[in-house]
Design a protein around this motif. Sequence first.
Motif, short mmCIF file in Angstrom:
data_model
loop_
_atom_site.label_atom_id
_atom_site.label_comp_id
_atom_site.label_asym_id
_atom_site.label_seq_id
_atom_site.Cartn_x
_atom_site.Cartn_y
_atom_site.Cartn_z
N THR A 1 -6.16 7.68 3.50
CA THR A 1 -4.80 7.60 3.79
C THR A 1 -3.88 7.94 2.82
O THR A 1 -2.71 8.07 2.84
N SER B 1 0.68 -1.27 0.09
CA SER B 1 0.08 -0.05 -0.07
C SER B 1 0.87 1.16 0.03
O SER B 1 0.32 2.35 -0.45
N PHE C 1 -1.87 11.14 2.88
CA PHE C 1 -0.75 11.31 3.65
C PHE C 1 0.59 10.33 3.36
O PHE C 1 1.59 10.68 3.49
N ILE C 2 0.25 9.13 2.72
CA ILE C 2 1.11 8.23 2.60
C ILE C 2 2.09 8.54 1.30
O ILE C 2 3.20 8.54 1.34
N VAL D 1 -4.91 -0.93 3.91
CA VAL D 1 -4.47 0.34 4.66
C VAL D 1 -4.26 1.48 3.67
O VAL D 1 -4.63 2.76 4.10
N GLY D 2 -4.09 1.16 2.32
CA GLY D 2 -4.07 2.15 1.54
C GLY D 2 -5.66 2.38 0.85
O GLY D 2 -6.21 1.56 0.27
N ASN D 3 -6.20 3.46 1.36
CA ASN D 3 -7.46 3.91 1.00
C ASN D 3 -7.49 5.35 0.64
O ASN D 3 -6.61 6.02 0.73
#
Length: 196
Positions: A94, A57, A97-98, A89-91
């Motif tokens: 987020t 992610s 920010f990631i 977790v990667g959505n």
Amino acid sequence: MLFKRRKRADFWERVRMFLWPRRSFWRSAQYFAKRALRLRATPHAIAGGIAAGVFASFTPFLGFHFILAAALAWLIGGNLVASALGTAVGNPLTFPFIWGATLQIGRSILTGGHPGEAAPLHIGRVLRHLDFAKLWEPFLKPMTVGAIPLGLAAAIIAYIVTRWTVITFREQRRRRLLEKARRRAMAETAIATAGE
């Protein structure tokens, strides 16, 4: 079907549900956690799969997260279903920010801690002409480099937390089942004694 929708969701409803679930992100996160806990695999396999999905992610390669997570899970002996669950977790909440964090860390790694001024880039024009070379150098390369330390740190944390949670969950479940069997045996013994 028992839980089928009465009215089938159209395209825009599915897009809205992807961006903002009907019952909140917290409930969706609980659903994914319970799915992971109930997988039939070893604690290492579940935790390894989740960690692989979390790491995937953090990479900027949208659309390839499932494939990358599955490959990583296979390499470390993780569960493939858990790796797919870990990519949650990667959505849309987020990713900004990631991506911002991986871009900053990648730029500082590539420039030796002295990030210079990034040349302005018209992203719409680059995407319209699909000029991958112009997009790679200023964005994708630093994000890929920055994804490695951030993704590894997040994956290690996810592995430790998931493994501990799975072991704890299974131990509590085993105790509950033993207690239930003990009570059932006591009830059967009491019934048999009363019948004599």
